[in-house]
Write a protein that holds these residues in place. Structure first.
Motif, PDB file in Angstrom:
ATOM      1  N   LEU A   1     -86.334 -35.639  25.568  1.00  0.00           N
ATOM      2  CA  LEU A   1     -87.556 -36.695  26.036  1.00  0.00           C
ATOM      3  C   LEU A   1     -87.323 -37.022  27.372  1.00  0.00           C
ATOM      4  N   VAL A   2     -88.373 -36.673  27.970  1.00  0.00           N
ATOM      5  CA  VAL A   2     -88.856 -37.193  29.412  1.00  0.00           C
ATOM      6  C   VAL A   2     -89.238 -38.446  29.388  1.00  0.00           C
ATOM      7  N   VAL A   3     -88.707 -39.428  30.110  1.00  0.00           N
ATOM      8  CA  VAL A   3     -89.232 -40.721  30.175  1.00  0.00           C
ATOM      9  C   VAL A   3     -89.701 -40.936  31.559  1.00  0.00           C
ATOM     10  N   ASP A   4     -91.099 -40.591  31.734  1.00  0.00           N
ATOM     11  CA  ASP A   4     -91.553 -40.846  33.328  1.00  0.00           C
ATOM     12  C   ASP A   4     -92.203 -41.976  33.623  1.00  0.00           C
ATOM     13  N   ASP A   5     -91.673 -42.715  34.669  1.00  0.00           N
ATOM     14  CA  ASP A   5     -92.393 -43.969  35.079  1.00  0.00           C
ATOM     15  C   ASP A   5     -93.572 -43.741  36.226  1.00  0.00           C
ATOM     16  N   ASN A   6     -94.543 -43.270  35.725  1.00  0.00           N
ATOM     17  CA  ASN A   6     -95.829 -42.976  36.361  1.00  0.00           C
ATOM     18  C   ASN A   6     -95.404 -42.336  37.643  1.00  0.00           C
ATOM     19  N   SER A   7     -94.820 -41.421  38.072  1.00  0.00           N
ATOM     20  CA  SER A   7     -94.377 -40.679  39.317  1.00  0.00           C
ATOM     21  C   SER A   7     -95.672 -40.364  40.131  1.00  0.00           C
ATOM     22  N   PRO A   8     -95.600 -40.766  41.252  1.00  0.00           N
ATOM     23  CA  PRO A   8     -96.631 -40.312  42.323  1.00  0.00           C
ATOM     24  C   PRO A   8     -96.670 -38.849  42.370  1.00  0.00           C
ATOM     25  N   ASP A   9     -95.824 -38.276  42.342  1.00  0.00           N
ATOM     26  CA  ASP A   9     -95.613 -36.659  42.785  1.00  0.00           C
ATOM     27  C   ASP A   9     -96.048 -35.898  41.485  1.00  0.00           C
ATOM     28  N   GLY A  10     -96.522 -36.294  40.512  1.00  0.00           N
ATOM     29  CA  GLY A  10     -96.871 -35.826  39.556  1.00  0.00           C
ATOM     30  C   GLY A  10     -96.054 -35.132  38.339  1.00  0.00           C
ATOM     31  N   THR A  11     -94.819 -35.887  38.313  1.00  0.00           N
ATOM     32  CA  THR A  11     -93.744 -35.395  37.300  1.00  0.00           C
ATOM     33  C   THR A  11     -94.172 -35.440  36.083  1.00  0.00           C
ATOM     34  N   GLY A  12     -95.085 -36.598  35.785  1.00  0.00           N
ATOM     35  CA  GLY A  12     -95.262 -36.865  34.007  1.00  0.00           C
ATOM     36  C   GLY A  12     -96.496 -35.731  33.768  1.00  0.00           C
ATOM     37  N   GLU A  13     -97.225 -35.442  34.555  1.00  0.00           N
ATOM     38  CA  GLU A  13     -98.023 -34.202  34.169  1.00  0.00           C
ATOM     39  C   GLU A  13     -97.579 -33.099  34.137  1.00  0.00           C
ATOM     40  N   LEU A  14     -96.503 -32.662  35.019  1.00  0.00           N
ATOM     41  CA  LEU A  14     -95.779 -31.313  34.736  1.00  0.00           C
ATOM     42  C   LEU A  14     -95.059 -31.497  33.346  1.00  0.00           C
ATOM     43  N   ALA A  15     -94.578 -32.586  33.112  1.00  0.00           N
ATOM     44  CA  ALA A  15     -93.823 -32.734  31.877  1.00  0.00           C
ATOM     45  C   ALA A  15     -94.841 -32.462  30.688  1.00  0.00           C
ATOM     46  N   ASP A  16     -95.962 -32.812  30.569  1.00  0.00           N
ATOM     47  CA  ASP A  16     -96.729 -32.774  29.867  1.00  0.00           C
ATOM     48  C   ASP A  16     -97.361 -31.217  29.524  1.00  0.00           C
ATOM     49  N   ARG A  17     -97.070 -30.482  30.614  1.00  0.00           N
ATOM     50  CA  ARG A  17     -97.676 -29.030  30.686  1.00  0.00           C
ATOM     51  C   ARG A  17     -96.573 -28.039  30.034  1.00  0.00           C
ATOM     52  N   MET A  18     -95.230 -28.805  30.401  1.00  0.00           N
ATOM     53  CA  MET A  18     -94.155 -28.091  29.983  1.00  0.00           C
ATOM     54  C   MET A  18     -94.074 -28.319  28.280  1.00  0.00           C
ATOM     55  N   ALA A  19     -94.219 -29.358  27.883  1.00  0.00           N
ATOM     56  CA  ALA A  19     -94.351 -29.936  26.608  1.00  0.00           C
ATOM     57  C   ALA A  19     -95.035 -29.118  25.576  1.00  0.00           C
ATOM     58  N   ALA A  20     -96.275 -28.868  26.173  1.00  0.00           N
ATOM     59  CA  ALA A  20     -97.298 -28.245  25.470  1.00  0.00           C
ATOM     60  C   ALA A  20     -96.803 -26.748  25.103  1.00  0.00           C
ATOM     61  N   THR A  21     -95.863 -26.334  25.557  1.00  0.00           N
ATOM     62  CA  THR A  21     -95.233 -24.714  25.362  1.00  0.00           C
ATOM     63  C   THR A  21     -93.887 -24.951  24.925  1.00  0.00           C
ATOM     64  N   ASP A  22     -93.415 -26.185  24.545  1.00  0.00           N
ATOM     65  CA  ASP A  22     -91.974 -26.308  24.125  1.00  0.00           C
ATOM     66  C   ASP A  22     -92.000 -27.549  23.105  1.00  0.00           C
ATOM     67  N   PRO A  23     -91.861 -27.270  21.853  1.00  0.00           N
ATOM     68  CA  PRO A  23     -91.938 -28.056  20.934  1.00  0.00           C
ATOM     69  C   PRO A  23     -90.879 -29.065  20.856  1.00  0.00           C
ATOM     70  N   GLN A  24     -89.666 -28.643  21.565  1.00  0.00           N
ATOM     71  CA  GLN A  24     -88.546 -29.321  21.475  1.00  0.00           C
ATOM     72  C   GLN A  24     -88.494 -30.393  22.599  1.00  0.00           C
ATOM     73  N   LEU A  25     -89.494 -30.345  23.568  1.00  0.00           N
ATOM     74  CA  LEU A  25     -89.648 -31.175  24.531  1.00  0.00           C
ATOM     75  C   LEU A  25     -90.772 -32.303  24.514  1.00  0.00           C
ATOM     76  N   LYS A  26     -90.185 -33.493  24.544  1.00  0.00           N
ATOM     77  CA  LYS A  26     -91.388 -34.645  24.230  1.00  0.00           C
ATOM     78  C   LYS A  26     -91.234 -35.533  25.562  1.00  0.00           C
ATOM     79  N   VAL A  27     -92.439 -36.073  25.790  1.00  0.00           N
ATOM     80  CA  VAL A  27     -92.786 -37.120  26.860  1.00  0.00           C
ATOM     81  C   VAL A  27     -93.272 -38.453  26.587  1.00  0.00           C
ATOM     82  N   LEU A  28     -92.540 -39.286  27.393  1.00  0.00           N
ATOM     83  CA  LEU A  28     -92.912 -40.777  27.034  1.00  0.00           C
ATOM     84  C   LEU A  28     -93.711 -41.232  28.283  1.00  0.00           C
ATOM     85  N   HIS A  29     -94.725 -41.706  28.556  1.00  0.00           N
ATOM     86  CA  HIS A  29     -95.119 -42.124  29.765  1.00  0.00           C
ATOM     87  C   HIS A  29     -95.072 -43.650  29.771  1.00  0.00           C
TER      88      HIS A  29
END
Length: 241
Positions: free
Chosen positions: A37-65
């Motif tokens: 689970l990636v817990v992203d604190d609204n990173s200005p560098d786009g970490t949260g968006e990258l995590a979402d793209r990674m999660a779209a192809t990896d069912p074991q990766l979750k993202v909490l914004h």
């Protein structure tokens, strides 16, 4: 690890775009059965968006914004609550910057078989810090010495952030009353577990300083930890009297 149930590695992020793919790949290679689970604190560098793209192809990766940077403690508590609601049995704290070695996760999980909380410890026999500035090591060692003696706890690395909890442990720690924000959050939970009569075990780890990005450590975080440890220590001694 099957006897431990469902395991979730929680990785808080703030501006960790470069490190995130590296750390998740290492976790996946070392312990392919665990979820992340990636817990992203609204990173200005786009970490949260990258995590979402990674999660779209990896069912074991979750993202909490989360909407804003609100401290390490708040990020982990949000992750713990999400994990409990989703039925996970074990929650692991791990930094995104590569300082915690996924290759040592099996060691923490193995120790959890006879413990309620396992702390990855740098300052015990077999533990160490690699490529860390001497002043950072001095701050960590001094802070842990102060916490150990002020709080009367037999822990040598209560500030470390590589640790594994059973779900039942977190449910007993009264997370609603935790308001520690910085690294003193780690001391807070370790203290609650120890004083609550839970089994807290330390296992040696190798901590490696980050290669990419910048540390979130600041003077304010250090001062918060020292102030709160002093408060907790004084209150504990007054109660014993």
């Amino acid at each position: 690890m099957d006897e431990l149930g469902k395991i979730l590695v929680i990785i808080p992020t703030y501006n960790e775009r470069t490190n995130l793919p590296l750390i998740t790949d290492r976790v996946r290679r070392c312990t392919p059965d665990v979820d992340i689970l990636v817990v992203d604190d609204n990173s200005p560098d786009g970490t949260g968006e990258l995590a979402d793209r990674m999660a779209a192809t990896d069912p074991q990766l979750k993202v909490l914004h989360r909407t804003a940077k609100d401290g390490l403690g708040a990020a982990y508590i949000a992750g713990f609550r999400w994990a409990i609601a989703q039925g996970y049995d074990v929650m692991v704290e791990m930094d995104a910057d590569g300082s915690h070695q996924p290759e040592q996760l099996d060691s923490l999980l193995g120790a959890l078989g006879s413990a309620d909380l396992v702390l990855g410890a740098r300052w015990v026999p077999g533990g160490r810090a690699v490529n860390w500035p001497k002043y950072r090591e001095a701050i960590s060692r001094t802070g842990n010495f102060y916490a150990r003696h002020m709080l009367s706890i037999p822990l040598h690395d209560a500030t470390g952030g590589y640790r594994a909890f059973r779900r039942e442990t977190l449910e007993k720690l009264d997370l609603d009353t935790v308001d520690s924000r910085g690294y003193c959050f780690q001391i807070d939970l370790a203290l609650r577990a120890y004083r609550g009569g839970l089994r807290v075990v330390e296992v040696p780890i190798t901590f490696t300083d980050r290669v990419h990005g910048t540390s979130k450590m600041s003077q304010a975080i250090v001062l918060e930890a020292m102030w709160r440890v002093t408060q907790w220590g004084v209150r504990g001694r007054l109660r014993r009297r």
